[in-house]
Design a protein around this motif. Structure first.
Motif, PDB file in Angstrom:
ATOM      1  N   ASP A  89       0.924  -1.234  -0.091  1.00 31.06           N
ATOM      2  CA  ASP A  89      -0.044  -0.076  -0.095  1.00 31.06           C
ATOM      3  C   ASP A  89       0.723   1.143  -0.007  1.00 31.06           C
ATOM      4  O   ASP A  89       0.581   2.093  -0.845  1.00 31.06           O
ATOM      5  N   ALA A  90       1.866   1.262   0.757  1.00 27.15           N
ATOM      6  CA  ALA A  90       2.710   2.311   0.734  1.00 27.15           C
ATOM      7  C   ALA A  90       3.489   2.549  -0.489  1.00 27.15           C
ATOM      8  O   ALA A  90       3.620   3.871  -0.862  1.00 27.15           O
ATOM      9  N   TRP A  91       3.975   1.497  -0.977  1.00 27.77           N
ATOM     10  CA  TRP A  91       4.512   1.368  -2.261  1.00 27.77           C
ATOM     11  C   TRP A  91       3.786   1.979  -3.334  1.00 27.77           C
ATOM     12  O   TRP A  91       4.108   2.943  -4.267  1.00 27.77           O
ATOM     13  N   LEU A  92       2.524   1.768  -3.420  1.00 28.06           N
ATOM     14  CA  LEU A  92       1.539   2.110  -4.392  1.00 28.06           C
ATOM     15  C   LEU A  92       1.360   3.790  -4.142  1.00 28.06           C
ATOM     16  O   LEU A  92       1.227   4.366  -5.238  1.00 28.06           O
ATOM     17  N   LYS A  93       1.235   4.162  -3.042  1.00 30.65           N
ATOM     18  CA  LYS A  93       0.888   5.534  -2.661  1.00 30.65           C
ATOM     19  C   LYS A  93       2.147   6.495  -3.057  1.00 30.65           C
ATOM     20  O   LYS A  93       2.157   7.585  -3.471  1.00 30.65           O
ATOM     21  N   SER A  94       3.340   5.830  -2.917  1.00 30.39           N
ATOM     22  CA  SER A  94       4.543   6.387  -3.308  1.00 30.39           C
ATOM     23  C   SER A  94       4.721   6.556  -4.832  1.00 30.39           C
ATOM     24  O   SER A  94       5.706   7.492  -5.156  1.00 30.39           O
ATOM     25  N   LYS A  95       3.933   5.935  -5.596  1.00 30.05           N
ATOM     26  CA  LYS A  95       4.369   5.970  -7.084  1.00 30.05           C
ATOM     27  C   LYS A  95       3.359   6.920  -7.776  1.00 30.05           C
ATOM     28  O   LYS A  95       2.826   6.639  -9.010  1.00 30.05           O
ATOM     29  N   ARG A  96       2.637   7.723  -6.941  1.00 33.07           N
ATOM     30  CA  ARG A  96       1.531   8.575  -7.617  1.00 33.07           C
ATOM     31  C   ARG A  96       2.374   9.333  -8.677  1.00 33.07           C
ATOM     32  O   ARG A  96       3.445   9.985  -8.627  1.00 33.07           O
ATOM     33  N   GLY A  97       1.635   9.665  -9.872  1.00 32.57           N
ATOM     34  CA  GLY A  97       2.130  10.497 -10.759  1.00 32.57           C
ATOM     35  C   GLY A  97       1.733  11.899 -10.728  1.00 32.57           C
ATOM     36  O   GLY A  97       1.236  12.388  -9.622  1.00 32.57           O
ATOM     37  N   LEU A  98       2.556  12.916 -11.355  1.00 26.92           N
ATOM     38  CA  LEU A  98       2.487  14.307 -11.195  1.00 26.92           C
ATOM     39  C   LEU A  98       1.385  14.836 -11.981  1.00 26.92           C
ATOM     40  O   LEU A  98       0.937  14.419 -13.079  1.00 26.92           O
ATOM     41  N   THR A  99       0.663  15.856 -11.157  1.00 27.10           N
ATOM     42  CA  THR A  99      -0.410  16.455 -11.957  1.00 27.10           C
ATOM     43  C   THR A  99       0.172  17.462 -12.979  1.00 27.10           C
ATOM     44  O   THR A  99       1.426  17.926 -12.881  1.00 27.10           O
ATOM     45  N   ILE A 100      -0.796  17.950 -13.815  1.00 29.06           N
ATOM     46  CA  ILE A 100      -0.176  18.817 -15.043  1.00 29.06           C
ATOM     47  C   ILE A 100       0.522  20.178 -14.337  1.00 29.06           C
ATOM     48  O   ILE A 100       1.572  20.612 -14.738  1.00 29.06           O
ATOM     49  N   ALA A 101      -0.156  20.488 -13.298  1.00 29.43           N
ATOM     50  CA  ALA A 101       0.422  22.047 -12.672  1.00 29.43           C
ATOM     51  C   ALA A 101       1.760  21.485 -11.864  1.00 29.43           C
ATOM     52  O   ALA A 101       2.385  22.283 -11.811  1.00 29.43           O
ATOM     53  N   GLU A 102       1.864  20.374 -11.438  1.00 33.00           N
ATOM     54  CA  GLU A 102       2.915  20.061 -10.676  1.00 33.00           C
ATOM     55  C   GLU A 102       4.111  19.794 -11.982  1.00 33.00           C
ATOM     56  O   GLU A 102       5.320  20.346 -11.695  1.00 33.00           O
ATOM     57  N   MET A 103       3.730  19.336 -12.965  1.00 32.79           N
ATOM     58  CA  MET A 103       4.799  19.245 -13.947  1.00 32.79           C
ATOM     59  C   MET A 103       5.232  20.551 -14.352  1.00 32.79           C
ATOM     60  O   MET A 103       6.467  20.919 -14.825  1.00 32.79           O
ATOM     61  N   GLU A 104       4.269  21.547 -14.709  1.00 36.31           N
ATOM     62  CA  GLU A 104       4.588  22.861 -14.960  1.00 36.31           C
ATOM     63  C   GLU A 104       5.561  23.599 -14.272  1.00 36.31           C
ATOM     64  O   GLU A 104       6.595  24.215 -14.673  1.00 36.31           O
ATOM     65  N   SER A 105       5.274  23.432 -12.912  1.00 36.20           N
ATOM     66  CA  SER A 105       6.017  24.071 -11.820  1.00 36.20           C
ATOM     67  C   SER A 105       7.666  23.467 -11.753  1.00 36.20           C
ATOM     68  O   SER A 105       8.391  24.393 -11.768  1.00 36.20           O
ATOM     69  N   LYS A 106       7.573  22.288 -12.087  1.00 38.41           N
ATOM     70  CA  LYS A 106       8.812  21.580 -12.036  1.00 38.41           C
ATOM     71  C   LYS A 106       9.779  22.211 -13.402  1.00 38.41           C
ATOM     72  O   LYS A 106      10.768  22.463 -13.344  1.00 38.41           O
ATOM     73  N   ILE A 107       9.121  22.256 -14.549  1.00 37.64           N
ATOM     74  CA  ILE A 107       9.732  22.573 -15.711  1.00 37.64           C
ATOM     75  C   ILE A 107       9.971  24.177 -15.442  1.00 37.64           C
ATOM     76  O   ILE A 107      11.126  24.459 -15.748  1.00 37.64           O
ATOM     77  N   ASP A 108       8.884  25.028 -15.023  1.00 41.85           N
ATOM     78  CA  ASP A 108       9.481  26.271 -14.478  1.00 41.85           C
ATOM     79  C   ASP A 108      10.652  26.314 -13.700  1.00 41.85           C
ATOM     80  O   ASP A 108      11.379  27.466 -13.794  1.00 41.85           O
ATOM     81  N   SER A 109      10.638  25.715 -12.601  1.00 44.34           N
ATOM     82  CA  SER A 109      11.811  25.736 -11.685  1.00 44.34           C
ATOM     83  C   SER A 109      13.203  25.008 -12.113  1.00 44.34           C
ATOM     84  O   SER A 109      14.051  26.029 -12.342  1.00 44.34           O
ATOM     85  N   ASN A 110      13.167  24.409 -13.199  1.00 43.73           N
ATOM     86  CA  ASN A 110      14.328  23.987 -13.913  1.00 43.73           C
ATOM     87  C   ASN A 110      14.832  24.927 -14.966  1.00 43.73           C
ATOM     88  O   ASN A 110      15.937  25.242 -14.749  1.00 43.73           O
ATOM     89  N   ILE A 111      13.847  25.642 -15.534  1.00 43.07           N
ATOM     90  CA  ILE A 111      14.211  26.565 -16.568  1.00 43.07           C
ATOM     91  C   ILE A 111      14.691  27.907 -15.703  1.00 43.07           C
ATOM     92  O   ILE A 111      15.780  28.648 -16.198  1.00 43.07           O
ATOM     93  N   PHE A 112      14.166  28.263 -14.641  1.00 45.33           N
ATOM     94  CA  PHE A 112      14.670  29.326 -13.621  1.00 45.33           C
ATOM     95  C   PHE A 112      16.218  29.004 -13.039  1.00 45.33           C
ATOM     96  O   PHE A 112      17.207  29.687 -13.462  1.00 45.33           O
ATOM     97  N   LYS A 113      16.381  27.695 -12.655  1.00 50.53           N
ATOM     98  CA  LYS A 113      17.750  27.393 -12.133  1.00 50.53           C
ATOM     99  C   LYS A 113      18.785  27.536 -13.316  1.00 50.53           C
ATOM    100  O   LYS A 113      19.893  28.181 -13.260  1.00 50.53           O
ATOM    101  N   ARG A 114      18.448  27.195 -14.611  1.00 46.53           N
ATOM    102  CA  ARG A 114      19.284  27.138 -15.843  1.00 46.53           C
ATOM    103  C   ARG A 114      19.880  28.640 -15.943  1.00 46.53           C
ATOM    104  O   ARG A 114      20.664  28.800 -16.670  1.00 46.53           O
ATOM    105  N   GLY A 115      18.526  29.442 -16.037  1.00 49.37           N
ATOM    106  CA  GLY A 115      18.713  30.856 -16.260  1.00 49.37           C
ATOM    107  C   GLY A 115      19.563  31.645 -15.318  1.00 49.37           C
ATOM    108  O   GLY A 115      20.329  32.634 -15.828  1.00 49.37           O
ATOM    109  N   VAL A 116      19.716  31.251 -14.303  1.00 53.10           N
ATOM    110  CA  VAL A 116      20.460  31.969 -13.096  1.00 53.10           C
ATOM    111  C   VAL A 116      21.988  31.492 -13.129  1.00 53.10           C
ATOM    112  O   VAL A 116      22.869  32.385 -12.975  1.00 53.10           O
ATOM    113  N   ARG A 117      22.132  30.321 -13.649  1.00 54.83           N
ATOM    114  CA  ARG A 117      23.492  29.944 -13.748  1.00 54.83           C
ATOM    115  C   ARG A 117      24.035  30.618 -14.688  1.00 54.83           C
ATOM    116  O   ARG A 117      24.601  31.486 -15.523  1.00 54.83           O
TER     117      ARG A 117
END
Length: 117
Positions: A89-117
Motif C-alpha cells: 500500500d505504501a509503495w503504491l501511494k509513493s508511485k503517484r504521478g505528477l499533475t499537470i500543474a506540478e509538471m509545469e511548476s517543475k519545468i518552470d523551476s528547472n528553466i529558472f535554475k538554468r537561467g540563473v547560472r
C-alpha cells in the motif's frame, strides 16, 4: 485444479466472514479499530494474491521482474516470495504521478535554475 478453486473460494469466504465479524465487534464497541488494524494492514500475500490485489492485476512474470529490479518491496523465505500488504500500500501511494500543474511548476523551476547560472 478443482481443489484450487475450492480453496480459493474458501479463502474468500473466510475473509468475508472475518471482516463481517470484526465490523460487528467494532460497531458494538467490543473492540476498537486499532486492535485489529495490524491484522488487516499487515497481511502476507504470495505472488498470486499480490497479482489479484494490485489495481492493474499484473501477471506473475511482471511481479518477478519488479522483484529482480528492486522496484517492489518483498520478503523471501526459502524459495518463496511474500509481500506485506501495508508495504505494498505504501509503495503504491509513493508511485503517484505528477499533475499537470506540478509538471509545469517543475519545468518552470528547472528553466529558472538554468537561467540563473
Amino acid at each position: 485444479m478443482k481443489n484450487t478453486a475450492i480453496s480459493s473460494y474458501q479463502k474468500e469466504f473466510t475473509k468475508d466472514i472475518s471482516d463481517q465479524i470484526i465490523k460487528s465487534l467494532t460497531e458494538s464497541g467490543i473492540i476498537n479499530q486499532s486492535e485489529h488494524s495490524e491484522s488487516n494492514g499487515d497481511q502476507w500475500l504470495n505472488v498470486e494474491d499480490l497479482c489479484k490485489y494490485l489495481p492493474d492485476h499484473p501477471c506473475q512474470n511482471t511481479v518477478y521482474k519488479w522483484k529482480r529490479k528492486g522496484i517492489i518491496p518483498f520478503h523471501k523465505r526459502s524459495k518463496h516470495l511474500y509481500f506485506l500488504r501495508s508495504e505494498i500500500d505504501a509503495w503504491l501511494k509513493s508511485k503517484r504521478g505528477l499533475t499537470i500543474a506540478e509538471m509545469e511548476s517543475k519545468i518552470d523551476s528547472n528553466i529558472f535554475k538554468r537561467g540563473v547560472r
